[in-house]
Design a protein around this motif. Structure first.
Motif, PDB file in Angstrom:
ATOM      1  N   GLN A   6       0.819  -1.217   0.000  1.00  0.00           N
ATOM      2  CA  GLN A   6       0.000   0.000   0.000  1.00  0.00           C
ATOM      3  C   GLN A   6       0.855   1.269   0.000  1.00  0.00           C
ATOM      4  O   GLN A   6       0.518   2.252  -0.653  1.00  0.00           O
ATOM      5  N   ASP A   7       1.972   1.233   0.701  1.00  0.00           N
ATOM      6  CA  ASP A   7       2.809   2.425   0.790  1.00  0.00           C
ATOM      7  C   ASP A   7       3.453   2.783  -0.544  1.00  0.00           C
ATOM      8  O   ASP A   7       3.768   3.955  -0.791  1.00  0.00           O
ATOM      9  N   SER A   8       3.653   1.808  -1.403  1.00  0.00           N
ATOM     10  CA  SER A   8       4.273   2.087  -2.700  1.00  0.00           C
ATOM     11  C   SER A   8       3.254   2.317  -3.816  1.00  0.00           C
ATOM     12  O   SER A   8       3.633   2.563  -4.962  1.00  0.00           O
ATOM     13  N   PHE A   9       1.975   2.213  -3.490  1.00  0.00           N
ATOM     14  CA  PHE A   9       0.920   2.484  -4.469  1.00  0.00           C
ATOM     15  C   PHE A   9       1.024   3.935  -4.957  1.00  0.00           C
ATOM     16  O   PHE A   9       1.137   4.863  -4.143  1.00  0.00           O
ATOM     17  N   GLN A  10       0.995   4.123  -6.253  1.00  0.00           N
ATOM     18  CA  GLN A  10       1.217   5.448  -6.822  1.00  0.00           C
ATOM     19  C   GLN A  10      -0.069   6.251  -7.006  1.00  0.00           C
ATOM     20  O   GLN A  10      -0.026   7.374  -7.523  1.00  0.00           O
ATOM     21  N   GLY A  11      -1.169   5.691  -6.607  1.00  0.00           N
ATOM     22  CA  GLY A  11      -2.418   6.420  -6.649  1.00  0.00           C
ATOM     23  C   GLY A  11      -2.798   6.958  -5.280  1.00  0.00           C
ATOM     24  O   GLY A  11      -1.944   7.163  -4.411  1.00  0.00           O
ATOM     25  N   THR A  12      -4.085   7.157  -5.084  1.00  0.00           N
ATOM     26  CA  THR A  12      -4.614   7.709  -3.834  1.00  0.00           C
ATOM     27  C   THR A  12      -5.449   6.661  -3.124  1.00  0.00           C
ATOM     28  O   THR A  12      -6.277   5.988  -3.749  1.00  0.00           O
ATOM     29  N   VAL A  13      -5.229   6.508  -1.818  1.00  0.00           N
ATOM     30  CA  VAL A  13      -6.028   5.597  -0.994  1.00  0.00           C
ATOM     31  C   VAL A  13      -6.566   6.367   0.203  1.00  0.00           C
ATOM     32  O   VAL A  13      -5.812   7.081   0.869  1.00  0.00           O
ATOM     33  N   TYR A  14      -7.855   6.222   0.483  1.00  0.00           N
ATOM     34  CA  TYR A  14      -8.414   6.841   1.686  1.00  0.00           C
ATOM     35  C   TYR A  14      -9.665   6.100   2.128  1.00  0.00           C
ATOM     36  O   TYR A  14     -10.288   5.372   1.345  1.00  0.00           O
ATOM     37  N   HIS A  15     -10.013   6.287   3.399  1.00  0.00           N
ATOM     38  CA  HIS A  15     -11.231   5.678   3.943  1.00  0.00           C
ATOM     39  C   HIS A  15     -12.453   6.491   3.541  1.00  0.00           C
ATOM     40  O   HIS A  15     -12.381   7.720   3.389  1.00  0.00           O
ATOM     41  N   GLY A  16     -13.599   5.819   3.400  1.00  0.00           N
ATOM     42  CA  GLY A  16     -14.828   6.487   2.977  1.00  0.00           C
ATOM     43  C   GLY A  16     -15.246   7.632   3.878  1.00  0.00           C
ATOM     44  O   GLY A  16     -15.917   8.570   3.435  1.00  0.00           O
ATOM     45  N   SER A  17     -14.872   7.576   5.169  1.00  0.00           N
ATOM     46  CA  SER A  17     -15.227   8.656   6.087  1.00  0.00           C
ATOM     47  C   SER A  17     -14.556   9.972   5.712  1.00  0.00           C
ATOM     48  O   SER A  17     -14.990  11.036   6.148  1.00  0.00           O
TER      49      SER A  17
END
Length: 623
Positions: free
Chosen positions: A343-354
Motif C-alpha cells: 500500500q505504501d508504494s501504491f502510486q495512486g490515492t487511498v483513503y477511507h470512505g469517512s
C-alpha cells in the motif's frame, strides 16, 4: 403454537400459527384480557399467568418494571419477572386506547398469523406509561392469550414535562426570582455559559443524538451542556459529501417536540438538515458549545461525579463536574481502515470512505476508481465519482441487501410513520413494541413482499454480477441494522448505474491481497487497475471512540455497543453502559427521537433517587 429460538442463529424464531377467522368483538376480547391481567398483578405473590399467556410468549419492557430495557420470553420467564418487580413497580389502572388507529382491532399480520392488538395506558408507583398487547387464539381451547405485551414508562410522577396545558407562562414575573433574575435573553446568556451552576449532564456531540438528548433532558428539568468539535451546529451533516441526502422519509425523521413543516422535502439534503439542526438548537434553547473538545475526563466513584476538562475554540479550558456523560459522537466508532501489502508504494490515492468529500474537488475525469465495499457509503461514493466522469468499479466481497428509497422504504413505513398516518407519538410506541426477534421474524415476510415489488431492480443487479444477501433468515434490513449496523444499501440511484453497466462490479469473496504500483491485487489472482481506491470498509464498535478520547480506564468499564444481548435487546445503547454515569446514545433520526425519551427518564430516575443506573438495583423511593 411454537415460537422457538433456532439453533446456530440467535434470535431467529418461528412465528406461531393461528386460526384465520376474525373475532366478532376485538374490544371485548382485549378488555376481558386486560382486566384479568390487572387482577393477577394485584396479587403478585400468587401470580398464575398460564391462563393469560401462551407458553411461548413475550414481554418487552422499557423502564416500567425495571430501570432498564428488558425482553423476556416464555410465560415462565414473564411470571418470574413480574414476581420480582411488580411489588415495587405496581403496574395498575390499565385502560385501553379508545380512539384512533391503535384502539382494539383484529389484524391479519401475515399468512397464518392474526391477532387482536391494542394500545393501552397504565400507571406505576413512579409514573404513567403506554403499552401494546397482542392476543392470539389458542388453537386447542379457543381462548385468547397474550403472544406479546409491551410496557413503556412515558412520564415520571412529580416530574411531568411542561407540555401543552403545563407549558410555562413565559413572562419575566413568572420566572424564578422574577425581574431581579433578568429578562429571558439575559438569563439565556448566563445559562448557555453555565456561569451560575454546573451542568448535571454533559452531552458529547451535537448531531441528531445529542440534540434530541439535550431537548429531552431539559424538558425534565435536568441542566445539560452539549459540546461539539465543529464550528457550527449541523456541521456533522454539512461536512459530509456534497450529494448526501437522508435515506429515510420526513415523517419518520422528526426531532423530539418539533416536527418538520408539512412542506418539508421527503428526503432532506445534508446542508438543509444541518441548518435545521442549528435552528432546532436555538428554538429548543439548548446549551451548545461548538469548537469544543474534551481534554480529559475522570470519574469519581465515591462522589458519583465526573471531572471533565474541555478546551474551547479560543484555547480557554473549563473544568466541569457533571454527574452524567452521554456519548453522542455517532452510531459507529473509529473508522475501520485496513492495511494491505504494497500500500505504501501504491502510486495512486487511498483513503477511507469517512474522509470522502466530493469527487468534483479534483480532476477525476477518466481516472479509474475502485470503491471497496458495497454498503450505503460505498454506493453513494461510487455514484458521486461516476457522475464526475470517473471509471468506477465497486469491489464486493460478500452479498449486500438492497432496498429502494422510492418503493421499499415506503412499504416499510406503511400505516405508521407516513403522510396521513397516526400521530408520531403513538406510532413511536407501536413501532418499538415488539421484541427484536419477533420484529425480525415479521421482517422476513416484509422483505419478501418488498423483493416482489422491486423484482426488476434486484434481477438487474444479479445480471450485472452484484451479489445480493437477504440475511441468514431473510429478514433484510432490520436484522442487518440492529445486529451489524450495516450490510445494506438504500438505493437512491446507484443501482440503476450498476444495472446499466455504468458502474462495474467485481466480486472477490476472499478479498484483497495487496497493492501494485497502479493496481489492486485480488486474492483470486486477478487485479483491478486503479488511480483512486476508496476503502468504504465501515467502522469499529462505538466503544473504540471512547477508548481513543477518554482512555482505557473508562473504556474498559464499558460494554461493547450494538448487536443484541442474550435477551434480545441492544447492548449498552440507550441503557446502562457498564460504567456508572456514562451512556452511549446514537442511531438514525427516528431512533434518536424515540429512545432519547427513555434515556432521559433513566437519568432523571437516578437524579430523583429511584434508580442506581444498574440493572435490578433500584430503590423504591418516590419522587
Amino acid at each position: 403454537m411454537a415460537t422457538t429460538l433456532t439453533g446456530g442463529n440467535p434470535h431467529i424464531i418461528q412465528l406461531p400459527s393461528t386460526p384465520a377467522a376474525s373475532p366478532p368483538e376485538a374490544r371485548l376480547i382485549a378488555q376481558k384480557w386486560l382486566t384479568a391481567l390487572q387482577i393477577q398483578l394485584s396479587r403478585p405473590d400468587t401470580l398464575k399467568l398460564s391462563i393469560l399467556f401462551h407458553a411461548e410468549s413475550w414481554w418487552r419492557d422499557m423502564l416500567a418494571l425495571d430501570w432498564d430495557m428488558r425482553t423476556v420470553h416464555s410465560s415462565n420467564e414473564i411470571e418470574e419477572l413480574l414476581r420480582k418487580r411488580q411489588s415495587q413497580a405496581q403496574l395498575q389502572s390499565f385502560r385501553l386506547q379508545d380512539k384512533g388507529k391503535f384502539q382494539p382491532r383484529w389484524e391479519q399480520v401475515v399468512d397464518g398469523l392474526s391477532w387482536v392488538s391494542s394500545m393501552f395506558f397504565f400507571e406505576t408507583a413512579f409514573g404513567t406509561g403506554s403499552g401494546v398487547l397482542r392476543l392470539t387464539q389458542d388453537q386447542n381451547d379457543g381462548k385468547w392469550k397474550a403472544y406479546a405485551v409491551y410496557t413503556s414508562l412515558q412520564e415520571l410522577k412529580g416530574a411531568e414535562e411542561p407540555l401543552g396545558h403545563r407549558r410555562p407562562e413565559g413572562t419575566t414575573e413568572s420566572m424564578a426570582g422574577g425581574l431581579a433574575g433578568g429578562t429571558w435573553i439575559e438569563r439565556r446568556e448566563r445559562q448557555k455559559e453555565f456561569l451560575d451552576s454546573e451542568p448535571i449532564v454533559l452531552v458529547v456531540g451535537a448531531g441528531q443524538a445529542g440534540l434530541n438528548m439535550g431537548a429531552r433532558l431539559q424538558s425534565l428539568g435536568l441542566s445539560c451542556l452539549i459540546v461539539d468539535k465543529n464550528e457550527r451546529v449541523g456541521d456533522n451533516w454539512r461536512n459530509r459529501y456534497r450529494t448526501l441526502v437522508t435515506h429515510d422519509p420526513a415523517e419518520f425523521t422528526h426531532m423530539a417536540y418539533l416536527p418538520f413543516p408539512q412542506n418539508w422535502p421527503q428526503f432532506t439534503p445534508k446542508d438543509k438538515l444541518g441548518d435545521w439542526f442549528e435552528a432546532y438548537a436555538s428554538i429548543m434553547e439548548l446549551n451548545v458549545w461548538t469548537q469544543t473538545s474534551l481534554t480529559s475526563a475522570e470519574y469519581n466513584d465515591a462522589t458519583a461525579e465526573w471531572n471533565v476538562i474541555v478546551t474551547r475554540g479560543n484555547g480557554a479550558q473549563r473544568t466541569l463536574r457533571p454527574r452524567h456523560v452521554v456519548w453522542c459522537t455517532g452510531h459507529s466508532g473509529e473508522a475501520r481502515v485496513p492495511r494491505f501489502p504494497g500500500q505504501d508504494s501504491f502510486q495512486g490515492t487511498v483513503y477511507h470512505g469517512s474522509q470522502h468529500r466530493d469527487a468534483s474537488e479534483s480532476d477525476i475525469r477518466g481516472k479509474k476508481v475502485v470503491v471497496v465495499g458495497t454498503g450505503n457509503s460505498g454506493h453513494d461514493i461510487a455514484q458521486n465519482y461516476y457522475e464526475n466522469g470517473a471509471d468506477v468499479t465497486m469491489l464486493q466481497r460478500s452479498g449486500t441487501y438492497v432496498i429502494t428509497a422510492d418503493k421499499g422504504v415506503f412499504i416499510m413505513h406503511e400505516g405508521m410513520h407516513e403522510d396521513g398516518g397516526p400521530p408520531t407519538e403513538e406510532a413511536d410506541v407501536v413501532s418499538e413494541s415488539l421484541p427484536f426477534p419477533v420484529q425480525f421474524a415479521l421482517s422476513v415476510h416484509m422483505t419478501k413482499r418488498i423483493a416482489d415489488v422491486e423484482k426488476d431492480t434486484l434481477d438487474g443487479l444479479r445480471r450485472a454480477g452484484f451479489q445480493l444477501d437477504f440475511g441468514p433468515d431473510g429478514a433484510g434490513i432490520a436484522r442487518a441494522y440492529y445486529t451489524a449496523g450495516g450490510g445494506y444499501y438504500i438505493d437512491v440511484g446507484c443501482s440503476r448505474l450498476i444495472i446499466d453497466g455504468k458502474i462495474k462490479v467485481k466480486h472477490s469473496p476472499k478479498g484483497i491481497d495487496g497493492f501494485g504500483n497502479r493496481e489492486l491485487l485480488l486474492a483470486d489472482g486477478s487485479s483491478l487497475p486503479a488511480d483512486v481506491v476508496v476503502l468504504a470498509t465501515g467502522y469499529d464498535n462505538m466503544r473504540t471512540t471512547v477508548r481513543k478520547v477518554l482512555g482505557d480506564k473508562v473504556a474498559d468499564r464499558c460494554a461493547d455497543v450494538w448487536d443484541l444481548d442474550h435477551e434480545g435487546e441492544l447492548r449498552a445503547m440507550w441503557r446502562p453502559s457498564g460504567h456508572p454515569g456514562f451512556w452511549f446514545f446514537g442511531g438514525n433520526l427516528a431512533l434518536c427521537r424515540i429512545y432519547s425519551k427513555f434515556l432521559a427518564l433513566q437519568i432523571k430516575a437516578i437524579e430523583s433517587g429511584l434508580s442506581t443506573g444498574r440493572r435490578q438495583q433500584q430503590r423504591a423511593t418516590k419522587i
